[in-house]
Design an enzyme around this catalytic site. Sequence first.
Site, PDB file in Angstrom:
ATOM      1  N   LYS A  19       0.833  -1.202   0.000  1.00 36.11           N
ATOM      2  CA  LYS A  19       0.000   0.000   0.000  1.00 36.11           C
ATOM      3  C   LYS A  19       0.874   1.261   0.000  1.00 36.11           C
ATOM      4  O   LYS A  19       0.588   2.207  -0.735  1.00 36.11           O
ATOM      5  CB  LYS A  19      -0.934   0.011   1.221  1.00 36.11           C
ATOM      6  CG  LYS A  19      -1.624   1.359   1.357  1.00 36.11           C
ATOM      7  CD  LYS A  19      -2.712   1.482   2.373  1.00 36.11           C
ATOM      8  CE  LYS A  19      -3.003   2.988   2.544  1.00 36.11           C
ATOM      9  NZ  LYS A  19      -4.151   3.291   3.366  1.00 36.11           N
ATOM     10  N   GLY A  41       3.947 -11.261  -0.993  1.00 37.87           N
ATOM     11  CA  GLY A  41       2.588 -11.070  -1.502  1.00 37.87           C
ATOM     12  C   GLY A  41       2.084  -9.735  -1.030  1.00 37.87           C
ATOM     13  O   GLY A  41       1.979  -9.489   0.166  1.00 37.87           O
ATOM     14  N   GLN A 220       9.343  -8.983   2.286  1.00 37.98           N
ATOM     15  CA  GLN A 220       9.454  -9.618   3.601  1.00 37.98           C
ATOM     16  C   GLN A 220       9.642  -8.549   4.701  1.00 37.98           C
ATOM     17  O   GLN A 220       9.225  -7.425   4.512  1.00 37.98           O
ATOM     18  CB  GLN A 220      10.601 -10.650   3.639  1.00 37.98           C
ATOM     19  CG  GLN A 220      10.319 -11.923   2.878  1.00 37.98           C
ATOM     20  CD  GLN A 220      10.507 -11.820   1.381  1.00 37.98           C
ATOM     21  OE1 GLN A 220      11.517 -11.333   0.919  1.00 37.98           O
ATOM     22  NE2 GLN A 220       9.548 -12.288   0.622  1.00 37.98           N
ATOM     23  N   SER A 407      -6.969   2.558   6.576  1.00 39.04           N
ATOM     24  CA  SER A 407      -7.802   1.574   5.864  1.00 39.04           C
ATOM     25  C   SER A 407      -6.960   1.044   4.700  1.00 39.04           C
ATOM     26  O   SER A 407      -5.913   1.614   4.384  1.00 39.04           O
ATOM     27  CB  SER A 407      -9.107   2.208   5.345  1.00 39.04           C
ATOM     28  OG  SER A 407      -9.018   2.462   3.956  1.00 39.04           O
TER      29      SER A 407
HETATM   30  P1  GDP Z   1       2.867  -6.420   2.335  1.00 40.71           P
HETATM   31  O1  GDP Z   1       3.295  -7.798   2.027  1.00 40.71           O
HETATM   32  O2  GDP Z   1       3.727  -5.752   3.347  1.00 40.71           O
HETATM   33  O3  GDP Z   1       2.672  -5.574   1.114  1.00 40.71           O
HETATM   34  O4  GDP Z   1       1.443  -6.545   3.029  1.00 40.71           O
HETATM   35  P2  GDP Z   1       0.232  -7.480   2.539  1.00 40.71           P
HETATM   36  O5  GDP Z   1      -0.363  -6.871   1.326  1.00 40.71           O
HETATM   37  O6  GDP Z   1       0.635  -8.906   2.503  1.00 40.71           O
HETATM   38  O7  GDP Z   1      -0.730  -7.346   3.788  1.00 40.71           O
HETATM   39  C1  GDP Z   1      -1.240  -6.137   4.197  1.00 40.71           C
HETATM   40  C2  GDP Z   1      -2.779  -6.196   4.109  1.00 40.71           C
HETATM   41  O8  GDP Z   1      -3.302  -5.143   4.874  1.00 40.71           O
HETATM   42  C3  GDP Z   1      -3.341  -6.019   2.731  1.00 40.71           C
HETATM   43  O9  GDP Z   1      -4.466  -6.841   2.603  1.00 40.71           O
HETATM   44  C4  GDP Z   1      -3.742  -4.556   2.661  1.00 40.71           C
HETATM   45  O10 GDP Z   1      -4.837  -4.296   1.795  1.00 40.71           O
HETATM   46  C5  GDP Z   1      -4.153  -4.317   4.083  1.00 40.71           C
HETATM   47  N1  GDP Z   1      -3.919  -2.962   4.588  1.00 40.71           N
HETATM   48  C6  GDP Z   1      -2.895  -2.119   4.330  1.00 40.71           C
HETATM   49  N2  GDP Z   1      -3.020  -1.009   5.053  1.00 40.71           N
HETATM   50  C7  GDP Z   1      -4.149  -1.145   5.792  1.00 40.71           C
HETATM   51  C8  GDP Z   1      -4.797  -0.351   6.756  1.00 40.71           C
HETATM   52  O11 GDP Z   1      -4.367   0.734   7.122  1.00 40.71           O
HETATM   53  N3  GDP Z   1      -5.952  -0.844   7.308  1.00 40.71           N
HETATM   54  C9  GDP Z   1      -6.458  -2.060   6.971  1.00 40.71           C
HETATM   55  N4  GDP Z   1      -7.567  -2.464   7.560  1.00 40.71           N
HETATM   56  N5  GDP Z   1      -5.851  -2.836   6.062  1.00 40.71           N
HETATM   57  C10 GDP Z   1      -4.718  -2.395   5.486  1.00 40.71           C
HETATM   58  P1  IMO Z   2       5.876 -10.004   2.115  1.00 41.89           P
HETATM   59  O1  IMO Z   2       6.779  -9.338   1.118  1.00 41.89           O
HETATM   60  C1  IMO Z   2       5.313 -12.767   5.415  1.00 41.89           C
HETATM   61  C2  IMO Z   2       7.970 -16.228   5.632  1.00 41.89           C
HETATM   62  C3  IMO Z   2       7.272 -17.544   5.448  1.00 41.89           C
HETATM   63  C4  IMO Z   2       8.126 -18.410   6.356  1.00 41.89           C
HETATM   64  C5  IMO Z   2       9.518 -17.853   6.121  1.00 41.89           C
HETATM   65  C6  IMO Z   2      10.342 -18.629   5.109  1.00 41.89           C
HETATM   66  O2  IMO Z   2       4.518 -10.283   1.611  1.00 41.89           O
HETATM   67  O3  IMO Z   2       5.889  -9.279   3.412  1.00 41.89           O
HETATM   68  P2  IMO Z   2      10.232 -18.770   2.472  1.00 41.89           P
HETATM   69  O4  IMO Z   2       9.150 -19.269   1.569  1.00 41.89           O
HETATM   70  O5  IMO Z   2      10.633 -17.365   2.232  1.00 41.89           O
HETATM   71  O6  IMO Z   2      11.411 -19.702   2.521  1.00 41.89           O
HETATM   72  O7  IMO Z   2       9.578 -18.852   3.943  1.00 41.89           O
HETATM   73  O8  IMO Z   2       9.349 -16.522   5.658  1.00 41.89           O
HETATM   74  N1  IMO Z   2       7.746 -15.237   4.556  1.00 41.89           N
HETATM   75  C7  IMO Z   2       6.889 -14.215   4.648  1.00 41.89           C
HETATM   76  N2  IMO Z   2       6.039 -13.881   5.620  1.00 41.89           N
HETATM   77  N3  IMO Z   2       5.437 -11.983   4.335  1.00 41.89           N
HETATM   78  C8  IMO Z   2       6.312 -12.288   3.355  1.00 41.89           C
HETATM   79  O9  IMO Z   2       6.536 -11.460   2.299  1.00 41.89           O
HETATM   80  C9  IMO Z   2       7.068 -13.465   3.461  1.00 41.89           C
HETATM   81  N4  IMO Z   2       7.989 -14.068   2.689  1.00 41.89           N
HETATM   82  C10 IMO Z   2       8.401 -15.136   3.372  1.00 41.89           C
HETATM   83  O10 IMO Z   2       5.941 -17.502   5.872  1.00 41.89           O
HETATM   84  O11 IMO Z   2       7.792 -18.197   7.699  1.00 41.89           O
HETATM   85 MG    MG Z   3       2.609  -9.760   2.087  1.00 40.42          MG
END
Ligand code: GDP
Ligand code: IMO
Ligand code: MG
Length: 416
Positions: A19, A41, A220, A407
Site C-alpha cells: 500500500k 505477496g 518480507q 484503511s
Molecule cells: P505487504 O506484504 O507488506 O505488502 O502486506 P500485505 O499486502 O501482505 O498485507 C497487508 C494487508 O493489509 C493487505 O491486505 C492490505 O490491503 C491491508 N492494509 C494495508 N493497510 C491497511 C490499513 O491501514 N488498514 C487495513 N484495515 N488494512 C490495510
Molecule cells: P511479504 O513481502 C510474510 C515467511 C514464510 C516463512 C519464512 C520462510 O509479503 O511481506 P520462504 O518461503 O521465504 O522460505 O519462507 O518466511 N515469509 C513471509 N512472511 N510476508 C512475506 O513477504 C514473506 N515471505 C516469506 O511464511 O515463515
Molecule cells: Mg505480504
Amino acid sequence: MNKADLIVGLQWGDEGKGKIVDHMAQNVDVVCRFAGGHNAGHTIVVDGTTYALHLIPSGVLNPNAINIIGNGVVVSPENLINKELKQFSNLQGKLFISDKAHLLFPFHALIDQAKEKMRKKAIGTTGKGIGPAYADKVLRVGHRVGELKNSEKLTSKIISYFETNKEFFDVMGVEIPKEEELLKDIRWYKENLESYITDTTQLVWKLLKEDKKVLLEGAQGTMLDIDHGTYPYVTSSNTVSSSSCSGMGLNQKDIGFVTGIAKAYCTRVGNGPFPSEDFGADGDKMADVGREFGTTTGRKRRCGWFDAVAAKYACRLNGVDQVALMKMDVLDGFEKIKVCIGYEFEGEVIDYVPYDLEDVKPVYKEFKGWDKVEGVREFDDLPSEAKEYIKALEELINTKIGIISTSPDREDTIVR
Ligand code: GDP
Ligand code: IMO
Ligand code: MG
C-alpha cells in the site's frame, strides 16, 4: 545525481508495504524489487479493485512508473507468466528484469516442500522454492535469467546438474524433468520474458543519473532477514535496507530517504518465535478485523501486540528516517492496547534482540484504546488516545512516525 529512496518491512512481513509503495509510486518514476521472490505477496486496493502482486514491483499500478526486478531477486518464470503478468494488458517498456537475477524452477518448489516434510519442526515456508533457489545460487550451481536467451545451452546445463545430483533428487522424492519437457518450458519462458530482460544495473544507474525518482521496494520484513532475523525461522535472503545495494547494483551512497513499514500491532506467518503473540480473543479479533490471511499461501497469520523492542532494532538496522504505521483501524474499539517494551531473557529484562528469541518473555505496557480511526485522513482528526499511542511508539522506537494508514484504500493515509 538523485538518490534512491527505500521502503522496508520492520516486522515479520505483510506490514502493508504494498500500500505504501503504491501510495509513494504516484510520485516516482521507477520502482525496484531487490530481494526475495514470489514468497512476497502484496495486496493493493485502488478504488475498490484489489490487486495481488508477488514479484512485480507495486509501482506497476502507476501508469507512468518503470518497474525493475533486480539481480538480488529469484525469479519464477512460471509464476510470473501464468499468474502475475496476466493481471496486466501490456508491460512492455514498463517492466525490466535483471539478466543477473536467478531463475527459480518448479523443481525448487518441490525440494522446498519435500524438505519441509522432512524437518522435525517445519519452518513454515511458503513452499515456493525460495530457499532451494538461493541455495543453488550460493552453491554456484544456479542459473541466471540472462541464460534463458540460449534455451538449448541452459537446458543441457540443468540436465547435467540433475545427473550429478541424481541421488539427492531421489532422496527428496523429487522427479527430475525430462530433457524435451524442460527445453519446451525454457523456450516458453524465453518467448514470454525475453523482451523484459536487460542489464538492470546499467539501467538504474542511467535513470539515477537522469535524476529520475527511484523507489526501492523491500519484500518480507527485518525479522525474516537471514542474518538479523529469528534464524532459522527466516527467509533465505537479506531483507534489510543494505541488501538493496547488492540486490540492485547500487552502493550505500545511492540510498536516500528510508521509510520503515510496521503495523500498529504485529503478525507472523509460518513458525518461529513471536514474543508478543496473543493467543486469546484479542489476537483472534486482530486476525478477523485485519483479515490476516496471506496473499501468497492463504494461511492464517498469527497475531499479537506491537513489539517495540524488535521495531527499535529494525529502525536502527535499516537506518529508518520515518515509520509508516499501518492498519491502525484494526485496533479500533479495543479497550486496552498492549505494547511489548522489553524481553525477559536469562533472568533479566533486556531492550534488544538477542540471538535467540525462542525463550524470551514479553514485558508489556498498556495503553488506553480509542473508538475509531478508520478512514481518518488528517492527524488532527485522530482521537486523543490514538495520538498518544503514536507518540509513545515514537519514543519507544526512537523514530518519527510520518505516515499513518487507516484503511486498505490508497486515499486513507495520513501524511504528517
Ligand atoms: P505487504 O506484504 O507488506 O505488502 O502486506 P500485505 O499486502 O501482505 O498485507 C497487508 C494487508 O493489509 C493487505 O491486505 C492490505 O490491503 C491491508 N492494509 C494495508 N493497510 C491497511 C490499513 O491501514 N488498514 C487495513 N484495515 N488494512 C490495510
Ligand atoms: P511479504 O513481502 C510474510 C515467511 C514464510 C516463512 C519464512 C520462510 O509479503 O511481506 P520462504 O518461503 O521465504 O522460505 O519462507 O518466511 N515469509 C513471509 N512472511 N510476508 C512475506 O513477504 C514473506 N515471505 C516469506 O511464511 O515463515
Ligand atoms: Mg505480504
